[in-house]
Design a protein around this motif. Sequence first.
Motif, PDB file in Angstrom:
ATOM      1  N   GLU A  61       0.821  -1.211   0.000  1.00 52.95           N
ATOM      2  CA  GLU A  61       0.000   0.000   0.000  1.00 52.95           C
ATOM      3  C   GLU A  61       0.859   1.266   0.000  1.00 52.95           C
ATOM      4  OE1 GLU A  61       0.389  -0.972   4.396  1.00 52.95           O
ATOM      5  OE2 GLU A  61       0.159  -2.092   2.551  1.00 52.95           O
ATOM      6  N   HIS A  62       2.118   1.153   0.347  1.00 57.98           N
ATOM      7  CA  HIS A  62       3.054   2.264   0.290  1.00 57.98           C
ATOM      8  C   HIS A  62       4.207   1.869  -0.623  1.00 57.98           C
ATOM      9  CE1 HIS A  62       1.052   3.065   4.189  1.00 57.98           C
ATOM     10  NE2 HIS A  62       1.148   4.307   3.776  1.00 57.98           N
ATOM     11  N   LYS A  63       4.566   2.744  -1.534  1.00 58.69           N
ATOM     12  CA  LYS A  63       5.668   2.470  -2.463  1.00 58.69           C
ATOM     13  C   LYS A  63       7.014   2.937  -1.890  1.00 58.69           C
ATOM     14  CE  LYS A  63       2.980   1.163  -5.881  1.00 58.69           C
ATOM     15  NZ  LYS A  63       2.591  -0.195  -5.843  1.00 58.69           N
ATOM     16  N   TYR A  64       6.967   3.848  -0.932  1.00 58.26           N
ATOM     17  CA  TYR A  64       8.181   4.401  -0.361  1.00 58.26           C
ATOM     18  C   TYR A  64       7.882   4.894   1.048  1.00 58.26           C
ATOM     19  CZ  TYR A  64       5.989   8.859  -1.413  1.00 58.26           C
ATOM     20  OH  TYR A  64       5.110   9.902  -1.449  1.00 58.26           O
ATOM     21  N   PHE A  65       8.930   5.275   1.760  1.00 57.08           N
ATOM     22  CA  PHE A  65       8.772   5.924   3.053  1.00 57.08           C
ATOM     23  C   PHE A  65       9.854   6.985   3.190  1.00 57.08           C
ATOM     24  CE2 PHE A  65      11.682   2.467   3.812  1.00 57.08           C
ATOM     25  CZ  PHE A  65      12.545   2.887   4.821  1.00 57.08           C
ATOM     26  N   HIS A  66       9.620   7.938   4.074  1.00 59.24           N
ATOM     27  CA  HIS A  66      10.595   8.968   4.397  1.00 59.24           C
ATOM     28  C   HIS A  66      11.271   8.565   5.697  1.00 59.24           C
ATOM     29  CE1 HIS A  66       9.313  11.920   1.378  1.00 59.24           C
ATOM     30  NE2 HIS A  66       8.108  11.407   1.579  1.00 59.24           N
ATOM     31  N   VAL A  67      12.569   8.790   5.763  1.00 56.60           N
ATOM     32  CA  VAL A  67      13.310   8.403   6.956  1.00 56.60           C
ATOM     33  C   VAL A  67      14.230   9.536   7.397  1.00 56.60           C
ATOM     34  CG1 VAL A  67      15.164   7.268   5.655  1.00 56.60           C
ATOM     35  CG2 VAL A  67      14.740   6.585   8.001  1.00 56.60           C
ATOM     36  N   LEU A  68      14.306   9.690   8.700  1.00 53.49           N
ATOM     37  CA  LEU A  68      15.325  10.507   9.341  1.00 53.49           C
ATOM     38  C   LEU A  68      16.160   9.545  10.169  1.00 53.49           C
ATOM     39  CD1 LEU A  68      16.660  13.118  10.593  1.00 53.49           C
ATOM     40  CD2 LEU A  68      14.869  12.948  12.351  1.00 53.49           C
ATOM     41  N   GLN A  69      17.481   9.586   9.992  1.00 58.74           N
ATOM     42  CA  GLN A  69      18.394   8.760  10.786  1.00 58.74           C
ATOM     43  C   GLN A  69      19.278   9.694  11.580  1.00 58.74           C
ATOM     44  OE1 GLN A  69      22.235   7.473  11.905  1.00 58.74           O
ATOM     45  NE2 GLN A  69      22.022   8.672  10.079  1.00 58.74           N
ATOM     46  N   VAL A  70      19.444   9.379  12.875  1.00 57.09           N
ATOM     47  CA  VAL A  70      20.409  10.115  13.696  1.00 57.09           C
ATOM     48  C   VAL A  70      21.368   9.126  14.348  1.00 57.09           C
ATOM     49  CG1 VAL A  70      18.875  12.084  14.118  1.00 57.09           C
ATOM     50  CG2 VAL A  70      18.936  10.199  15.757  1.00 57.09           C
ATOM     51  N   PRO A  71      22.663   9.459  14.358  1.00 54.74           N
ATOM     52  CA  PRO A  71      23.665   8.574  14.957  1.00 54.74           C
ATOM     53  C   PRO A  71      23.839   8.858  16.438  1.00 54.74           C
ATOM     54  CG  PRO A  71      24.754  10.388  13.841  1.00 54.74           C
ATOM     55  CD  PRO A  71      23.272  10.576  13.630  1.00 54.74           C
TER      56      PRO A  71
END
Length: 147
Positions: free
Chosen positions: A119-129
């Motif tokens: 149902e979703h083709k992509y997602f947005h991500v925020l990564q923090v180290p």
Amino acid sequence: MQFDFRPEDIHSDLSRRFYKLWLSKNAEVSYLPSLSAFSEEELAPFRHQMFIFEVHRNPLRFKVIFSGSANNEKLGFDATGQFMEDIPDAHRGIPRFERAVLEEKPYIAKVPLYWAGKEHKYFHVLQVPLSNNGRELDTMIFINQYP
């Protein structure tokens, strides 16, 4: 995958708020903040969209130590305790994770969604180290948004 970005470049308000929280913790230390720098109360509003990965070295591997309910829903199970290469189709993200370890900075990305329902083709991500030992990146938090 974008390492140099401004808070206004981040896709969602939730991720922007988390990034600003991370920035405040990062300003307090000489290298990277640790996971313990965040209180449970501070993390609570973000947990449902959060993955936390532990970075293992020699060889470089990534273990899920927390998977929020929105991620579990997309996966169809709770991946906590599993290594990334053992999660169906998640291995495609390993090069992105490896680069994040080399860069040692946050990034944002719009990523094809291979590992979850269609149902979703992509997602947005925020990564923090994060660094629990103050010497090397050993933990990463991801805030995933499914448009």
